[in-house]
Design an enzyme around this catalytic site. Structure first.
Site, short mmCIF file in Angstrom:
data_model
loop_
_atom_site.label_atom_id
_atom_site.label_comp_id
_atom_site.label_asym_id
_atom_site.label_seq_id
_atom_site.Cartn_x
_atom_site.Cartn_y
_atom_site.Cartn_z
N ASP A 176 1.02 -1.26 0.24
CA ASP A 176 0.00 0.05 0.42
C ASP A 176 0.97 1.40 0.05
O ASP A 176 1.84 1.05 0.56
CB ASP A 176 -0.55 -0.06 1.38
CG ASP A 176 -2.28 -0.59 0.99
OD1 ASP A 176 -2.29 -0.50 1.46
OD2 ASP A 176 -1.87 -1.57 0.72
N ASP A 177 -0.36 2.34 -0.11
CA ASP A 177 0.45 3.94 -0.13
C ASP A 177 1.87 4.58 -1.05
O ASP A 177 1.75 5.08 -1.56
CB ASP A 177 1.05 3.89 1.30
CG ASP A 177 -0.29 4.29 2.40
OD1 ASP A 177 -1.31 3.57 2.33
OD2 ASP A 177 0.80 4.19 3.30
N HIS A 194 -5.97 3.22 -4.17
CA HIS A 194 -5.70 3.23 -2.97
C HIS A 194 -6.47 4.62 -2.42
O HIS A 194 -5.73 5.18 -1.32
CB HIS A 194 -4.23 2.52 -2.52
CG HIS A 194 -4.00 2.21 -1.18
ND1 HIS A 194 -5.23 2.42 0.48
CD2 HIS A 194 -3.25 2.93 -0.13
CE1 HIS A 194 -5.08 1.95 1.34
NE2 HIS A 194 -3.91 2.59 1.35
N HIS A 220 3.80 -2.16 3.02
CA HIS A 220 4.12 -1.08 1.89
C HIS A 220 4.83 -0.62 1.22
O HIS A 220 5.97 -1.21 1.70
CB HIS A 220 3.59 -0.43 3.68
CG HIS A 220 2.02 -0.06 4.28
ND1 HIS A 220 2.01 -1.27 5.50
CD2 HIS A 220 1.21 0.95 4.51
CE1 HIS A 220 1.02 -0.79 5.41
NE2 HIS A 220 0.65 0.33 5.31
ZN LIG Z 1 -2.54 3.15 3.24
#
Ligand SMILES: [Zn+2]
Lengths: 356, 296
Positions: B87-88, B138, B232
């Site tokens: 993620d991110d 996301h 992440h």
């Molecule tokens: Zn996130």
């Protein structure tokens, strides 16, 4: 799955009116056009789902409410009823039962194939049962027929009230009459369930009553006036009922039944006025094409769409890479619609009417 | 060595045993159990909970017709496949090293990218695509959607999708809300966008910064067939407030995850657990409830 038999000069529910001369009026093309209009919207609305960027009015409400798309399955049932008084095959109960059985078998095969397990209720099954019930009602004296419709709507209403416990919503998302009966029969709520099918017989009968009117009254303008009056009465009654009973397609609520019987009369009146009075035949011809093989095109599109998902992903990805989602959705929906129409036109020009 | 070392044998039994071990470890007070994992472990230990989750009286037909778009925490599978997700990102500080580790292990992952990062580092984002990974949504700027209006939520989700799809020429099939904050609006707009909402069933597990060994150990113990692992390769809201204390915490935690990755990949392979994208896992999903007929 039994294949529909292709014949020339057949008079199935989808084809009756083009084949049968009414004597005084010639063919009632407007009935075919109304059925064709119903099929157009049904085919479009089938694509309004998850990825769909079609307008909200082509989607069904999540529970209560009425959208444009809600008006056309009742119109289709109306057209099934309108063909009944013309149909040779509907002259014997055996013929009616056989046709309903074939339609039901195709419907069960289609929806079961989709689900990889035996599923009883479905759209074609709904049409078939309502057709049989309407045929039975039409055997009764005319006064009784109308009375029975009124009683059915009232009884349906009362059944919902009776099933709801104190303080419960009789028209809610759970525990209603439609939920209880369908859960008992099928293990869960179904939109094409038995109570909804039974009450929708009223929509089929509305179509049959209009045909009886056409057969009885020689003057087309007089027919149109009467239809317009009844359209107004039913729509007003449906809206009035909506003060107490939410309009809801999924449970085929009493107000929805009456209101859509009225709107079906409206679409029919529009087609009747344009075609049988004004004589605008060229512009309405595509609807007539679709209307004369309506069940066949519906079954074919349903079957093809059930078979297509494995190919759809890559096609979709390719299309989405170059086009906005709304455009992709419309192309997809219109491809089915135009494809269905071209097929129906070819059949029509060869005088082939696929009956079930 | 709990749970490690064994290959993938009986499909159901192995998963049960794995979850039971996870539950035992949890009961023994192993640090940092993610709530979802703990509850699944409980479910495995207590068959009545499992039984209670059988088909109930849920009236499926009265729900909106949004096809099969759904919320996924983990997947019932027929093969020993788990999803690995990041993620991110993308972020030059972490993504290149993650790509190297994944390449070395021959693993494809799903990257839930922020529209903001794709815009900021488009070439890096393209590199992720070029290496065959799956890209998902996301949001645009990683707001906590629990505190945002439906309109703002829609904007975040649509803009994120657009930035990703326009920049990278791929379609987002999945959505993950920042912090896993599911709201009514996120579910609704994800369905409208044609995206399945994918949460997770296994996290890094270790509170605070932790060590690469601790993180790898947690993943080794808890990650099984059908799980969705969240890691992440970016820092979320820290891009907009880089000097805040939480920003440094985020960066430290990401660094640990990146360092733990090669060991995690190796240990999963040793156990016979195949790591892949979310789509890879869904491709071996056990038959579930199929699609109803379109409503006429
Ligand atoms: Zn996130």
């Amino acid at each position: 799955m039994s294949a529909p038999a292709a014949t020339t000069g057949g008079a199935g529910p989808a084809a009756a009116t083009t084949q049968v001369e009414t004597g005084r009026l010639g063919r009632v093309l407007s009935l075919d056009a109304a059925r064709g209009l119903a099929i157009v919207i049904l085919l479009l609305a089938m694509h309004a789902g998850p990825r769909g960027a079609l307008p909200e009015q082509l989607k069904h409400p999540e529970w209560h409410g009425l959208t444009f798309a809600d008006l056309f399955f009742p119109l289709f049932l109306f057209a099934v009823g309108a063909a009944l008084p013309f149909s040779h095959r509907a002259s014997s109960f055996g013929g009616v039962l056989r046709r309903a059985a074939v339609l039901t078998a195709i419907g069960i095969a289609l929806v079961s194939a989709r689900n990889l397990t035996l599923v009883i209720p479905g759209v074609l099954q709904h049409i078939a049962l309502a057709y049989v019930l309407a045929w039975l009602v039409l055997k009764l004296p005319r006064r009784v027929q109308v009375g029975l419709c009124v009683a059915a709507v009232a009884g349906y209403w009362l059944a919902f009230l009776a099933v709801a416990g104190p303080g419960e919503d009789p028209w809610g998302r759970s525990g209603t009459f439609a939920h209880v009966v369908n859960t008992w029969l099928f293990g869960g709520f179904r939109t094409e369930g038995l109570p909804q099918t039974v009450i929708s017989t009223v929509n089929v009968l509305a179509g049959a009553f209009v045909t009886q009117l056409i057969l009885r009254v020689p003057d087309r303008r007089a027919v149109l006036r009467k239809v317009a009056v009844w359209c107004g009465v039913l729509v007003a009654a449906g809206l009035l009922m909506a003060l107490w009973v939410p309009v809801n397609k999924k449970i085929w609520s009493p107000s929805y039944t009456v209101l859509t019987a009225g709107t079906s009369l409206f679409w029919f009146a529009l087609a009747f006025w344009a075609i049988d009075i004004k004589g605008w035949r060229r512009i309405t011809q595509p609807l007539v094409h679709l209307g004369t093989n309506a069940i066949a095109v519906y079954v074919l599109v349903m079957a093809a769409m059930a078979a297509i998902p494995p190919f759809r992903g890559p096609l979709d990805d390719a299309a989405h890479a170059v086009l906005p989602p709304a455009v992709v959705t419309w192309i997809w929906a219109l491809t089915w619609l135009v494809g269905g129409w071209l097929l129906c036109r070819a059949l029509y020009n060869r005088r082939i009417f696929i009956k079930v | 060595m709990t749970g490690g070392g064994s290959g993938y044998h009986g499909r159901v039994m192995h998963r049960r045993r794995f979850l039971a071990l996870a539950g035992a470890a949890g009961a023994a007070g192993a640090a940092g159990l993610a709530g979802t994992v703990a509850s699944r472990a409980e479910a495995a230990e207590n068959p009545t909970i499992v039984a209670a989750r059988g088909p109930g009286d849920i009236d499926q037909a009265s729900f909106p017709q949004r096809g099969h778009h759904r919320v996924i925490w983990s997947v019932a599978v027929t093969d020993p496949v788990a999803a690995i997700t990041f993620d991110d990102g993308p972020d030059p500080a972490y993504t290149p090293r993650i790509l190297e580790a994944l390449d070395a292990a021959g693993v494809h992952a799903t990257f839930f990218m922020m529209g903001h990062c794709v815009q900021r580092w488009p070439d890096l984002a393209r590199e992720v695509v070029a290496r065959g990974h799956e890209i998902a949504n996301h949001t645009w700027t990683h707001l906590n959607l629990s505190f945002e209006s439906p309109e703002r939520t829609e904007e975040e989700m649509v803009r994120g999708t657009q930035l990703i799809e326009d920049t990278l020429g791929v379609r987002c099939r999945y959505f993950r809300p920042p912090r896993g904050q599911l709201t009514g609006s996120t579910i609704r707009y994800a369905a409208d966008l044609g995206q399945d909402t994918v949460i997770w069933s296994v996290t890094r597990g270790v509170h605070g910064t932790g060590t690469p060994e601790a993180v790898a150990s947690h993943v080794r113990r808890f990650l099984g067939p059908g799980d969705v692992l969240i890691l992440h390769d970016g820092v979320g809201r820290a891009y907009f407030d880089p000097d805040a204390p939480f920003a440094q915490v985020n960066r430290d935690r990401r660094e640990v995850e990146v360092r733990a990755l090669p060991q995690m990949l190796e240990e999963a392979a040793d156990r016979g657990l195949i790591l892949g994208t979310v789509s890879d896992v869904l491709a071996v999903e056990a038959p579930g409830r199929p699609q109803p007929e379109p409503e006429p």
